[in-house]
Enzyme design. Structure first.
Site, PDB file in Angstrom:
ATOM      1  N   LYS A   1     -10.526  -0.706  10.543  1.00 11.79           N
ATOM      2  CA  LYS A   1     -10.701  -1.919   9.730  1.00 11.79           C
ATOM      3  C   LYS A   1     -11.064  -3.119  10.626  1.00 11.79           C
ATOM      4  CE  LYS A   1      -7.188  -0.346   6.430  1.00 11.79           C
ATOM      5  NZ  LYS A   1      -7.970   0.110   5.270  1.00 11.79           N
ATOM      6  N   ASP A  25       3.296  -4.376   8.019  1.00  8.94           N
ATOM      7  CA  ASP A  25       2.051  -3.626   7.861  1.00  8.94           C
ATOM      8  C   ASP A  25       0.906  -4.631   8.017  1.00  8.94           C
ATOM      9  OD1 ASP A  25      -0.264  -2.537   6.903  1.00  8.94           O
ATOM     10  OD2 ASP A  25       0.606  -1.698   5.073  1.00  8.94           O
ATOM     11  N   CYS A  51      -4.777   2.405  -3.633  1.00 15.87           N
ATOM     12  CA  CYS A  51      -3.538   2.916  -3.012  1.00 15.87           C
ATOM     13  C   CYS A  51      -2.388   1.946  -3.223  1.00 15.87           C
ATOM     14  CB  CYS A  51      -3.722   3.200  -1.525  1.00 15.87           C
ATOM     15  SG  CYS A  51      -4.932   4.470  -1.197  1.00 15.87           S
ATOM     16  N   HIS A 101       0.876  -1.182   0.000  1.00 15.11           N
ATOM     17  CA  HIS A 101       0.000   0.000   0.000  1.00 15.11           C
ATOM     18  C   HIS A 101       0.914   1.234   0.000  1.00 15.11           C
ATOM     19  CE1 HIS A 101      -2.812   2.919   1.854  1.00 15.11           C
ATOM     20  NE2 HIS A 101      -3.785   2.098   1.546  1.00 15.11           N
ATOM     21  N   GLN A 111      -4.300  -5.292   6.987  1.00 15.53           N
ATOM     22  CA  GLN A 111      -5.281  -6.237   6.434  1.00 15.53           C
ATOM     23  C   GLN A 111      -5.231  -7.607   7.119  1.00 15.53           C
ATOM     24  OE1 GLN A 111      -7.645  -5.262   4.737  1.00 15.53           O
ATOM     25  NE2 GLN A 111      -6.878  -3.296   4.009  1.00 15.53           N
TER      26      GLN A 111
END
Ligand code: PLP
Length: 406
Positions: free
Chosen positions: A226, A200, A364, A123, A203
């Site tokens: 999220k 990261d 993104c 991202h 997700q």
């Protein structure tokens, strides 16, 4: 999960009963942000109505209660990710701020020619902060490619390490391809070369159990919005000894021990990295989102989402000219696709006209779109409250859209 169990969960989300374009709304944009259960909204309301006072500043009752609520969430998060101590849990505004914090603060030790390894599936939040650092210090960015299934090329990953490598920073799960990366293996390899790792987890944290100790990473970042929580809140996990060595990211109130015009000393962890008044209301309410997830159980969430993924994929592949991007065996419930030569926006518009909310565009991840040689994709992504019936309605709507566009 049984149908009744999912329907019961849906009752906590009034937004799921609304309509779009005169039809029942089907929300399949969970990768961008998930919806928020009533208990989180009620906690925000309760705090603004009965509890609000600034944290860590007062001896008065309200301030102490509010501080306790905020710090309770910190402990919930520590347990959620299995960090060793609450000093390793820093509240941020989101994944993006967490990565900027690490790039700016930890990255301040990097010198011209030092190399940071990223991947092509990142991202922008895990690309641009490193580019800003590159422009300041002259570091070099090395990028791991993917194979046709959307998995990282691990041979290339290993080959990129050399004596100039100072950091590896990659996603746990791709927000476009859904690929779940072998983060434990990748971290172990980086560590065998003496290189620290940032993951990261934007997700991953809503969809799978996260154990930062088992992964072994040095930094792990994610966002509350999220994970069924409020917006504007994120978490940076960092190993204590690294956070202790790092200079502050921002200066201001809350992050200091003593200030004179000549010299300032900084607060202990985690407050050294939390300058200014945080979104203490949102942070406190975030704990209710963690309750929601833990009550259902992450194994149940993951199993239900995988059922939705497998079923929807099995139906989508029957649509002529439909291309799915990313079919890694280890995949999260995200489906990115294109239909023939139709532009993703046109498909997205026609789905919206039928009440189906999907994301379209580059997500993104422009370098990934360039790598795939496409302008963007349509992306459907699932959460615990989605049903097989919704998946069916989505597929029917997509068939109609495809027929109109062909
Ligand atoms: N990283 C990944 C993989 C994402 O999917 C996202 C958001 O979609 C981000 C980072 C940025 O998250 P935020 O906007 O919450 O900071």
């Amino acid at each position: 999960m049984t149908k009744d169990e999912v329907l019961k969960i849906r009752e906590e989300f009034p937004i799921l009963t609304r309509s779009v374009a005169g039809r029942p709304m089907i929300y399949l944009d969970n990768t961008a942000t998930s919806q928020t259960p009533r208990r989180v909204v009620e906690e925000i309301d309760r705090i603004y109505t009965h509890e609000k006072a600034n944290v860590h500043r007062g001896v008065h009752t309200l301030s102490q209660e509010m501080t306790d609520l905020q710090e309770h969430t910190r402990e919930r998060i520590r347990r959620y990710i299995n960090a060793d101590s609450i000093e390793e849990v820093i509240f941020t505004r989101g994944t993006t701020e967490g990565i900027n914090l690490v790039a700016s603060s930890f990255g301040s030790r990097f010198k011209e020619g030092d190399e940071v390894i990223l991947t092509v599936m990142e991202h922008h939040a895990n690309i641009v902060p490193w580019q800003l650092l590159r422009d300041k210090t002259g570091i070099v960015l090395r990028v791991v490619d993917i194979n046709d299934r959307g998995e990282l090329d691990l041979d290339q990953y290993r080959s990129l390490f050399n004596e100039r490598t100072v950091m590896a920073s990659f996603c746990h799960v791709s927000n476009v391809l859904g690929t779940v990366n072998p983060v434990e293996e990748m971290t172990a390899y980086a560590h065998s070369k003496g290189v620290p790792v940032l993951i990261d987890g934007a997700q991953a944290s809503p969809h799978m159990l996260i154990d930062v100790n088992a992964i072994g990473c040095d930094f792990y970042v994610f966002s509350s919005h999220k994970m069924y929580g409020p917006t504007g809140i994120g978490v940076l996990y960092g190993k204590k000894h690294l956070l202790e060595e790092m200079p502050p990211y921002q200066g201001g109130g809350e992050m200091i021990a003593k200030v004179t015009f000549e010299h300032t000393t900084f607060a202990e962890l985690p407050f050294k990295f939390e300058a200014g008044t945080p979104d203490f209301v949102g942070i406190a309410a975030f704990s209710k989102a963690i309750d929601f997830i833990e009550e259902i159980g992450m194994e149940n969430i993951a199993a239900h989402e995988h059922e939705l993924l497998d079923y929807t994929t099995s139906q989508l592949v029957k649509i002529p000219e439909l291309r799915i991007f990313g079919d890694a065996p280890h995949k999260s419930a995200v489906i990115s696709f294109l239909v023939g030569h139709s532009h993703p926006y046109d498909v997205g518009m026609l789905l919206d006209k039928q009440g189906v909310e999907v994301r379209t565009g580059h997500h993104c991840a422009m370098p990934l779109m360039d790598r795939l040689d496409i302008p963007g994709t349509v992306r459907a992504s699932f959460a615990i409250y989605n049903t097989i019936e919704e998946a069916d309605s989505f597929i029917t709507a997509l068939r109609r859209a495809a027929a109109i566009l062909s």
